[in-house]
Design a protein around this motif. Structure first.
Motif, PDB file in Angstrom:
ATOM      1  N   GLY A  80       0.826  -1.206   0.000  1.00  0.00           N
ATOM      2  CA  GLY A  80       0.000   0.000   0.000  1.00  0.00           C
ATOM      3  C   GLY A  80       0.854   1.247   0.000  1.00  0.00           C
ATOM      4  O   GLY A  80       2.086   1.180   0.019  1.00  0.00           O
ATOM      5  N   PRO A  81       0.239   2.437   0.001  1.00  0.00           N
ATOM      6  CA  PRO A  81       0.981   3.708  -0.024  1.00  0.00           C
ATOM      7  C   PRO A  81       1.918   3.819   1.167  1.00  0.00           C
ATOM      8  O   PRO A  81       1.556   3.486   2.295  1.00  0.00           O
ATOM      9  N   ASP A  82       3.128   4.286   0.898  1.00  0.00           N
ATOM     10  CA  ASP A  82       4.120   4.373   1.971  1.00  0.00           C
ATOM     11  C   ASP A  82       4.608   5.797   2.198  1.00  0.00           C
ATOM     12  O   ASP A  82       5.496   6.036   3.026  1.00  0.00           O
ATOM     13  N   GLY A  83       4.079   6.752   1.433  1.00  0.00           N
ATOM     14  CA  GLY A  83       4.493   8.138   1.624  1.00  0.00           C
ATOM     15  C   GLY A  83       5.927   8.392   1.245  1.00  0.00           C
ATOM     16  O   GLY A  83       6.540   9.365   1.703  1.00  0.00           O
ATOM     17  N   GLY A  84       6.491   7.532   0.402  1.00  0.00           N
ATOM     18  CA  GLY A  84       7.870   7.733  -0.028  1.00  0.00           C
ATOM     19  C   GLY A  84       8.897   7.152   0.927  1.00  0.00           C
ATOM     20  O   GLY A  84      10.096   7.330   0.733  1.00  0.00           O
ATOM     21  N   ILE A  85       8.440   6.453   1.963  1.00  0.00           N
ATOM     22  CA  ILE A  85       9.360   5.847   2.928  1.00  0.00           C
ATOM     23  C   ILE A  85       9.119   4.345   2.943  1.00  0.00           C
ATOM     24  O   ILE A  85       8.022   3.875   3.250  1.00  0.00           O
ATOM     25  N   ASP A  86      10.151   3.577   2.611  1.00  0.00           N
ATOM     26  CA  ASP A  86      10.022   2.117   2.587  1.00  0.00           C
ATOM     27  C   ASP A  86      10.641   1.462   3.812  1.00  0.00           C
ATOM     28  O   ASP A  86      10.152   0.441   4.289  1.00  0.00           O
ATOM     29  N   ILE A  87      11.733   2.043   4.301  1.00  0.00           N
ATOM     30  CA  ILE A  87      12.434   1.476   5.454  1.00  0.00           C
ATOM     31  C   ILE A  87      12.905   2.633   6.335  1.00  0.00           C
ATOM     32  O   ILE A  87      13.372   3.658   5.833  1.00  0.00           O
ATOM     33  N   ILE A  88      12.780   2.464   7.640  1.00  0.00           N
ATOM     34  CA  ILE A  88      13.360   3.407   8.594  1.00  0.00           C
ATOM     35  C   ILE A  88      14.358   2.637   9.447  1.00  0.00           C
ATOM     36  O   ILE A  88      14.042   1.561   9.964  1.00  0.00           O
ATOM     37  N   ALA A  89      15.557   3.170   9.579  1.00  0.00           N
ATOM     38  CA  ALA A  89      16.610   2.477  10.325  1.00  0.00           C
ATOM     39  C   ALA A  89      17.330   3.455  11.249  1.00  0.00           C
ATOM     40  O   ALA A  89      17.302   4.672  11.043  1.00  0.00           O
ATOM     41  N   PHE A  90      17.968   2.866  12.270  1.00  0.00           N
ATOM     42  CA  PHE A  90      18.744   3.659  13.229  1.00  0.00           C
ATOM     43  C   PHE A  90      20.081   2.978  13.472  1.00  0.00           C
ATOM     44  O   PHE A  90      20.293   1.827  13.082  1.00  0.00           O
ATOM     45  N   THR A  91      20.949   3.690  14.165  1.00  0.00           N
ATOM     46  CA  THR A  91      22.269   3.129  14.484  1.00  0.00           C
ATOM     47  C   THR A  91      22.278   2.453  15.855  1.00  0.00           C
ATOM     48  O   THR A  91      23.297   1.895  16.256  1.00  0.00           O
ATOM     49  N   ASP A  92      21.165   2.512  16.581  1.00  0.00           N
ATOM     50  CA  ASP A  92      21.076   1.838  17.874  1.00  0.00           C
ATOM     51  C   ASP A  92      19.712   1.155  17.984  1.00  0.00           C
ATOM     52  O   ASP A  92      18.769   1.520  17.272  1.00  0.00           O
ATOM     53  N   PRO A  93      19.554   0.178  18.864  1.00  0.00           N
ATOM     54  CA  PRO A  93      18.323  -0.617  18.916  1.00  0.00           C
ATOM     55  C   PRO A  93      17.069   0.183  19.226  1.00  0.00           C
ATOM     56  O   PRO A  93      15.983  -0.146  18.732  1.00  0.00           O
ATOM     57  N   LEU A  94      17.172   1.245  20.039  1.00  0.00           N
ATOM     58  CA  LEU A  94      15.989   1.997  20.459  1.00  0.00           C
ATOM     59  C   LEU A  94      15.754   3.244  19.613  1.00  0.00           C
ATOM     60  O   LEU A  94      14.755   3.944  19.809  1.00  0.00           O
ATOM     61  N   GLY A  95      16.643   3.539  18.725  1.00  0.00           N
ATOM     62  CA  GLY A  95      16.467   4.718  17.880  1.00  0.00           C
ATOM     63  C   GLY A  95      16.669   6.026  18.608  1.00  0.00           C
ATOM     64  O   GLY A  95      16.089   7.055  18.240  1.00  0.00           O
ATOM     65  N   THR A  96      17.490   5.995  19.654  1.00  0.00           N
ATOM     66  CA  THR A  96      17.705   7.212  20.446  1.00  0.00           C
ATOM     67  C   THR A  96      18.879   8.044  19.930  1.00  0.00           C
ATOM     68  O   THR A  96      19.046   9.193  20.331  1.00  0.00           O
ATOM     69  N   LYS A  97      19.686   7.440  19.062  1.00  0.00           N
ATOM     70  CA  LYS A  97      20.855   8.160  18.526  1.00  0.00           C
ATOM     71  C   LYS A  97      20.570   8.631  17.110  1.00  0.00           C
ATOM     72  O   LYS A  97      19.838   8.011  16.359  1.00  0.00           O
ATOM     73  N   GLN A  98      21.187   9.723  16.768  1.00  0.00           N
ATOM     74  CA  GLN A  98      21.066  10.244  15.410  1.00  0.00           C
ATOM     75  C   GLN A  98      22.161   9.624  14.538  1.00  0.00           C
ATOM     76  O   GLN A  98      23.203   9.247  15.035  1.00  0.00           O
ATOM     77  N   PRO A  99      21.915   9.481  13.232  1.00  0.00           N
ATOM     78  CA  PRO A  99      20.760   9.992  12.506  1.00  0.00           C
ATOM     79  C   PRO A  99      19.634   8.955  12.418  1.00  0.00           C
ATOM     80  O   PRO A  99      19.832   7.781  12.689  1.00  0.00           O
ATOM     81  N   ARG A 100      18.476   9.424  12.007  1.00  0.00           N
ATOM     82  CA  ARG A 100      17.410   8.538  11.563  1.00  0.00           C
ATOM     83  C   ARG A 100      17.614   8.354  10.058  1.00  0.00           C
ATOM     84  O   ARG A 100      17.846   9.306   9.320  1.00  0.00           O
ATOM     85  N   ILE A 101      17.533   7.122   9.606  1.00  0.00           N
ATOM     86  CA  ILE A 101      17.834   6.816   8.206  1.00  0.00           C
ATOM     87  C   ILE A 101      16.541   6.474   7.486  1.00  0.00           C
ATOM     88  O   ILE A 101      15.852   5.506   7.837  1.00  0.00           O
ATOM     89  N   ILE A 102      16.208   7.282   6.494  1.00  0.00           N
ATOM     90  CA  ILE A 102      14.997   7.095   5.695  1.00  0.00           C
ATOM     91  C   ILE A 102      15.396   6.471   4.361  1.00  0.00           C
ATOM     92  O   ILE A 102      16.217   7.033   3.628  1.00  0.00           O
TER      93      ILE A 102
END
Length: 301
Positions: free
Chosen positions: A187-209
């Protein structure tokens, strides 16, 4: 001195390959160049004969062998199954078939310098063809194997559906040490297929789109890269655009000049990264694109 049949075949196939590359933006997969030559050039029974010792078509073997001369002359480059016509190669087209090959061969000999030459009869083209340098024959064969290998990988990826390709990209990122927060469902994804982070909880930057496009026969446009940039809402966001095809030159320029950090991964870079991180993958991950390494004797040249 009359030309050998192999010399005549080499002249017309090399010249045809150069013209096909020029007419297609200077860059094509080697397999596609050969297919195009097969469609546009007429070959007689001798030229199209399948050689018993190798199983290869005579004119294809001769073409591949003489691309080595063209590469050493600076007329042609090869990269993972892709043939690239240089500006020098494009200018060499003006010389015509005979002079082009003669120039490439002479430049190859100059490159070869004072190395000891060994004249042998070559199996791939049989009666009327000799090779002055066994390393040249070896390089032609290895180039052919490399192209076949990349074509096999490419066909395997082409046969995946868009969601299977998206999963492959996600597992590659995991093998690279990133933590996957989200993988888009159907379905529609708004241009984002995967979101990833450099740590398990996503508390560190950057957020990877990550934007993923499974279009193996198409170029990604600059507009599509702009759209990815528009999804990067945080100042520290990083965008990655992955395609099973390639990026147009304007798309590459757009990513390079964008205020946001946007990384481009095309088919060639994707397969290189998969090979690099393959040893770190689980068996389940490897099965998404299974590889089998084979080692050949190389050269210091």
């Amino acid at each position: 001195m009359p030309k050998s049949k192999s010399q005549q075949i080499a002249e017309k196939t090399i010249f045809a390959a150069f013209k096909i590359l020029k007419n297609n933006g200077g860059e094509m997969r080697g397999k596609d160049v050969i297919d195009k030559i097969r469609e546009t050039v007429t070959f007689d029974e001798y030229e199209s004969h399948r050689l018993e010792k190798t199983g290869n078509i005579r004119w294809e073997s001769i073409l591949r062998f003489f691309t080595i001369d063209s590469m050493k002359a600076g007329f042609l480059r090869k990269n993972k199954g892709t043939w690239i016509l240089t500006s020098e190669g494009e200018n060499a087209i003006k010389l015509g078939p005979e002079k082009l090959l003669e120039t490439a061969t002479e430049l190859y000999r100059q490159w070869n310098g004072n190395r000891k030459k060994e004249v042998i009869e070559e199996d791939i083209v049989e009666e009327d063809f000799t090779i002055e340098n066994t390393n040249q024959a070896q390089e032609a064969i290895l180039n052919s194997y490399e192209e076949d290998a990349f074509n096999g990988i490419r066909n395997f990826i082409i046969n995946k559906n868009p969601y299977e390709f998206q999963d492959l990209v996600a597992e590659l990122l995991r093998a690279m040490g990133y933590f996957i927060s989200e993988v888009a469902q159907r379905g529609p994804d708004g241009g984002i297929d995967i979101i990833a982070f450099t740590d398990p909880l996503g508390t560190k930057q950057p957020r990877i789109i990550v934007q993923v496009k499974h279009r193996p026969n198409d170029n990604v446009s600059s507009d599509e890269v702009q759209k990815l940039a528009g999804t990067l809402k945080r100042n520290t966001d990083v965008g990655i655009f992955v395609t099973s095809g390639t990026f147009s030159k304007p798309a590459v320029k757009e990513a390079r000049e964008s205020r946001e950090h946007i990384e481009l991964i095309d088919f060639n870079r994707l397969t290189s990264l998969w090979q690099e991180y393959y040893s770190k993958m689980s068996d389940e991950q490897k099965n998404l694109l299974p590889l089998h390494p084979i080692y050949f004797l190389g050269s210091n040249e």
